[in-house]
Design an enzyme around this catalytic site. Sequence first.
Site, PDB file in Angstrom:
ATOM      1  N   ARG A  33       0.815  -1.227   0.000  1.00  0.00           N
ATOM      2  CA  ARG A  33       0.000   0.000   0.000  1.00  0.00           C
ATOM      3  C   ARG A  33       0.847   1.275   0.000  1.00  0.00           C
ATOM      4  NH1 ARG A  33      -2.779  -3.373   3.444  1.00  0.00           N
ATOM      5  NH2 ARG A  33      -4.680  -4.163   2.508  1.00  0.00           N
ATOM      6  N   HIS A  37       0.245  19.752 -25.267  1.00  0.00           N
ATOM      7  CA  HIS A  37      -0.001  18.319 -25.172  1.00  0.00           C
ATOM      8  C   HIS A  37      -1.316  17.893 -25.827  1.00  0.00           C
ATOM      9  CE1 HIS A  37       3.395  18.575 -22.548  1.00  0.00           C
ATOM     10  NE2 HIS A  37       3.348  17.301 -22.243  1.00  0.00           N
ATOM     11  N   GLU A  91      -3.732  17.904  -9.667  1.00  0.00           N
ATOM     12  CA  GLU A  91      -4.234  18.341 -10.954  1.00  0.00           C
ATOM     13  C   GLU A  91      -5.671  18.838 -10.886  1.00  0.00           C
ATOM     14  OE1 GLU A  91      -3.740  15.519 -14.255  1.00  0.00           O
ATOM     15  OE2 GLU A  91      -1.868  16.557 -14.613  1.00  0.00           O
ATOM     16  N   LYS A 109       8.264  23.204 -12.479  1.00  0.00           N
ATOM     17  CA  LYS A 109       7.412  22.038 -12.225  1.00  0.00           C
ATOM     18  C   LYS A 109       7.105  21.947 -10.729  1.00  0.00           C
ATOM     19  CE  LYS A 109       5.427  17.979 -13.116  1.00  0.00           C
ATOM     20  NZ  LYS A 109       5.483  16.763 -13.883  1.00  0.00           N
ATOM     21  N   HIS A 152      -0.818  15.283 -28.478  1.00  0.00           N
ATOM     22  CA  HIS A 152      -1.338  13.936 -28.258  1.00  0.00           C
ATOM     23  C   HIS A 152      -1.964  13.383 -29.546  1.00  0.00           C
ATOM     24  CE1 HIS A 152      -3.074  10.667 -26.013  1.00  0.00           C
ATOM     25  NE2 HIS A 152      -4.272  10.950 -26.496  1.00  0.00           N
ATOM     26  N   GLU A 166      10.003  20.211 -23.546  1.00  0.00           N
ATOM     27  CA  GLU A 166       9.359  20.470 -22.244  1.00  0.00           C
ATOM     28  C   GLU A 166      10.003  21.686 -21.561  1.00  0.00           C
ATOM     29  OE1 GLU A 166       6.653  18.883 -21.231  1.00  0.00           O
ATOM     30  OE2 GLU A 166       6.648  17.050 -22.425  1.00  0.00           O
ATOM     31  N   ARG A 170      -2.342  22.919 -12.386  1.00  0.00           N
ATOM     32  CA  ARG A 170      -1.450  21.944 -13.003  1.00  0.00           C
ATOM     33  C   ARG A 170      -1.801  21.693 -14.469  1.00  0.00           C
ATOM     34  NH1 ARG A 170       1.025  16.915  -9.492  1.00  0.00           N
ATOM     35  NH2 ARG A 170       2.119  15.896 -11.188  1.00  0.00           N
ATOM     36  N   LYS A 209       3.237  11.779 -10.317  1.00  0.00           N
ATOM     37  CA  LYS A 209       2.331  11.018 -11.178  1.00  0.00           C
ATOM     38  C   LYS A 209       3.054   9.741 -11.579  1.00  0.00           C
ATOM     39  CE  LYS A 209       0.492  14.088 -14.291  1.00  0.00           C
ATOM     40  NZ  LYS A 209      -0.379  14.298 -15.464  1.00  0.00           N
ATOM     41  N   ASN A 246      -0.090  21.084 -19.410  1.00  0.00           N
ATOM     42  CA  ASN A 246      -0.514  20.370 -20.626  1.00  0.00           C
ATOM     43  C   ASN A 246      -0.354  21.232 -21.875  1.00  0.00           C
ATOM     44  OD1 ASN A 246      -1.198  17.999 -19.324  1.00  0.00           O
ATOM     45  ND2 ASN A 246      -3.212  18.802 -18.753  1.00  0.00           N
ATOM     46  N   HIS A 258       7.456  11.801 -27.835  1.00  0.00           N
ATOM     47  CA  HIS A 258       6.509  12.649 -27.114  1.00  0.00           C
ATOM     48  C   HIS A 258       6.897  14.134 -27.208  1.00  0.00           C
ATOM     49  CE1 HIS A 258       3.745  13.864 -23.963  1.00  0.00           C
ATOM     50  NE2 HIS A 258       4.754  14.413 -23.295  1.00  0.00           N
TER      51      HIS A 258
HETATM   52  P1  NAD Z   1      12.297   6.600 -21.890  1.00  0.00           P
HETATM   53  O1  NAD Z   1      12.194   6.363 -20.465  1.00  0.00           O
HETATM   54  O2  NAD Z   1      11.709   5.597 -22.800  1.00  0.00           O
HETATM   55  O3  NAD Z   1      13.823   6.803 -22.266  1.00  0.00           O
HETATM   56  C1  NAD Z   1      14.171   7.042 -23.607  1.00  0.00           C
HETATM   57  C2  NAD Z   1      15.337   6.168 -24.051  1.00  0.00           C
HETATM   58  O4  NAD Z   1      16.546   6.693 -23.533  1.00  0.00           O
HETATM   59  C3  NAD Z   1      15.267   4.724 -23.581  1.00  0.00           C
HETATM   60  O5  NAD Z   1      15.630   3.904 -24.649  1.00  0.00           O
HETATM   61  C4  NAD Z   1      16.295   4.667 -22.480  1.00  0.00           C
HETATM   62  O6  NAD Z   1      16.869   3.379 -22.361  1.00  0.00           O
HETATM   63  C5  NAD Z   1      17.321   5.662 -22.931  1.00  0.00           C
HETATM   64  N1  NAD Z   1      18.100   6.303 -21.867  1.00  0.00           N
HETATM   65  C6  NAD Z   1      17.611   6.850 -20.755  1.00  0.00           C
HETATM   66  N2  NAD Z   1      18.574   7.516 -20.098  1.00  0.00           N
HETATM   67  C7  NAD Z   1      19.698   7.364 -20.821  1.00  0.00           C
HETATM   68  C8  NAD Z   1      21.026   7.833 -20.664  1.00  0.00           C
HETATM   69  N3  NAD Z   1      21.377   8.657 -19.693  1.00  0.00           N
HETATM   70  N4  NAD Z   1      21.940   7.464 -21.582  1.00  0.00           N
HETATM   71  C9  NAD Z   1      21.579   6.671 -22.643  1.00  0.00           C
HETATM   72  N5  NAD Z   1      20.333   6.237 -22.865  1.00  0.00           N
HETATM   73  C10 NAD Z   1      19.406   6.581 -21.949  1.00  0.00           C
HETATM   74  O7  NAD Z   1      11.642   8.002 -22.319  1.00  0.00           O
HETATM   75  P2  NAD Z   1      11.393   9.372 -21.548  1.00  0.00           P
HETATM   76  O8  NAD Z   1      11.216  10.363 -22.608  1.00  0.00           O
HETATM   77  O9  NAD Z   1      12.393   9.610 -20.478  1.00  0.00           O
HETATM   78  O10 NAD Z   1      10.012   9.121 -20.809  1.00  0.00           O
HETATM   79  C11 NAD Z   1       8.812   8.965 -21.503  1.00  0.00           C
HETATM   80  C12 NAD Z   1       7.788   8.412 -20.534  1.00  0.00           C
HETATM   81  O11 NAD Z   1       7.599   9.346 -19.477  1.00  0.00           O
HETATM   82  C13 NAD Z   1       6.424   8.183 -21.150  1.00  0.00           C
HETATM   83  O12 NAD Z   1       5.981   6.916 -20.787  1.00  0.00           O
HETATM   84  C14 NAD Z   1       5.543   9.252 -20.530  1.00  0.00           C
HETATM   85  O13 NAD Z   1       4.215   8.839 -20.373  1.00  0.00           O
HETATM   86  C15 NAD Z   1       6.214   9.456 -19.200  1.00  0.00           C
HETATM   87  N6  NAD Z   1       5.967  10.779 -18.598  1.00  0.00           N
HETATM   88  C16 NAD Z   1       5.530  10.816 -17.318  1.00  0.00           C
HETATM   89  C17 NAD Z   1       5.297  12.035 -16.692  1.00  0.00           C
HETATM   90  C18 NAD Z   1       4.861  12.072 -15.268  1.00  0.00           C
HETATM   91  O14 NAD Z   1       4.488  13.145 -14.761  1.00  0.00           O
HETATM   92  N7  NAD Z   1       4.880  10.969 -14.580  1.00  0.00           N
HETATM   93  C19 NAD Z   1       5.527  13.227 -17.389  1.00  0.00           C
HETATM   94  C20 NAD Z   1       5.989  13.157 -18.705  1.00  0.00           C
HETATM   95  C21 NAD Z   1       6.212  11.910 -19.304  1.00  0.00           C
END
Ligand code: NAD
Length: 383
Positions: free
Chosen positions: A130, A265, A254, A244, A269, A194, A258, A152, A262, A282
């Site tokens: 939990r 986005h 949110e 942020k 999207h 971003e 917050r 999130k 977006n 993204h």
């Molecule tokens: P990701 O986590 O897929 O990473 C992108 C790629 O980079 C991967 O192949 C990873 O292995 C590689 N990588 C990561 N760090 C590295 C490094 N230092 N050196 C070499 N390679 C590296 O992509 P992302 O863009 O970081 O995250 C996207 C995800 O985040 C989505 O699923 C999205 O929904 C989520 N997200 C969440 C929030 C939130 O508030 N929780 C906000 C925005 C996005």
Amino acid sequence: MTAAAAAFRTIPVALRANPYPVLIGAGGLAGLGEAVLNQGVAPGTRVLVVTNPVVNEHYGVSVLASLREAGLVCVLLELEAGEEQKTPATVALIHDAAFRHRLERGSLIVALGGGVVGDMAGFAAATWLRGIAVVQVPTTLLAMVDAAIGGKTGVNHPGGKNLIGAFHQPKLVLIDPAVLHTLPEREFRAGMAEVIKYGVIGDPSLFGDLEAAAQRDPLGGLANRDSVGEVLLERLLERSASAKARVVAADEREGGLRAILNYGHTLGHAVETLSGYGTYLHGEAVGLGMLAAGEVSLAMGLWQPGDQQRQRAVIAAAGLPLAWPALDPQAVLACLQGDKKVRQGRVRFVLPTAIGAVEIRDDVEPEIILRALERLSAPPGEG
Ligand code: NAD
């Protein structure tokens, strides 16, 4: 190196119930163990580090060494990389590892990776017993400025992205900009979208920094770690993380403010969905979404052509796409209706009104959207 030697800058996320710091410092991974102890975690605590093979290869050893040096009892779990892995089935693998490693209420999960790892490890922490503590150690630019901060967490459902999740604030976020050395350039550029977003929605000074870099090199000044340079990069990270943190502290779940995060986005999207996930990253889609929102704003007389041009110039300097893809306009409108931001059938748009200011509107006519997209399909100098 100790945490003190890494010389962290601290950005507080000032939540009433569970405040936590974001630490930023080059070389900071080596100080992770000490930083965790500074958050009140006792030596001897069990820690599950969740990462993926690429990140593990580069940083797993130093992270484990730092945590073990601090007296923490660690194991590491490697998950396959990629958005398609962000599923309940993968979270179950984290739960299995938590069971094997006998994680207790006082134990800790460390998310070492990009947003995919962070969202899944955060969700596993939110649900194991939990809710146990999670420390976010983001390794992509996007995760550093966005995903790791704010609590999130979640995974995808076949019916849509991030439909299963929980709010679960981390105990600590540790950002080491040095890890961006190994991040692929395309991922860096996507994260920069971003950063640009924070400038446009609320930080003219951050935007000014971006603009100065764009003026030095209009086609690449913000496109990779080297062109940005160490000093500016740390400043961009600090300003973005602060932005942020401020929004999250004012609106943890949110409820209102917050929603400005977006920006870009809503139409972004649609680009991601209709082009097929994976065609656009993204951040690339968010860049297009910001340009489209700017066009809508222009058409509604909310902002000036000069400001749209300024926004476009920094997006161009980040090497992000500028031309709206050839998508069926009716499909775009239909996609907007399926967006999570729809309230009572009205799409809520975050629209820029000045560099550093946005408005949330739900009175954008479909014709205005279609005309805005048409103008973006062949921007000046392209197509
Ligand atoms: P990701 O986590 O897929 O990473 C992108 C790629 O980079 C991967 O192949 C990873 O292995 C590689 N990588 C990561 N760090 C590295 C490094 N230092 N050196 C070499 N390679 C590296 O992509 P992302 O863009 O970081 O995250 C996207 C995800 O985040 C989505 O699923 C999205 O929904 C989520 N997200 C969440 C929030 C939130 O508030 N929780 C906000 C925005 C996005």
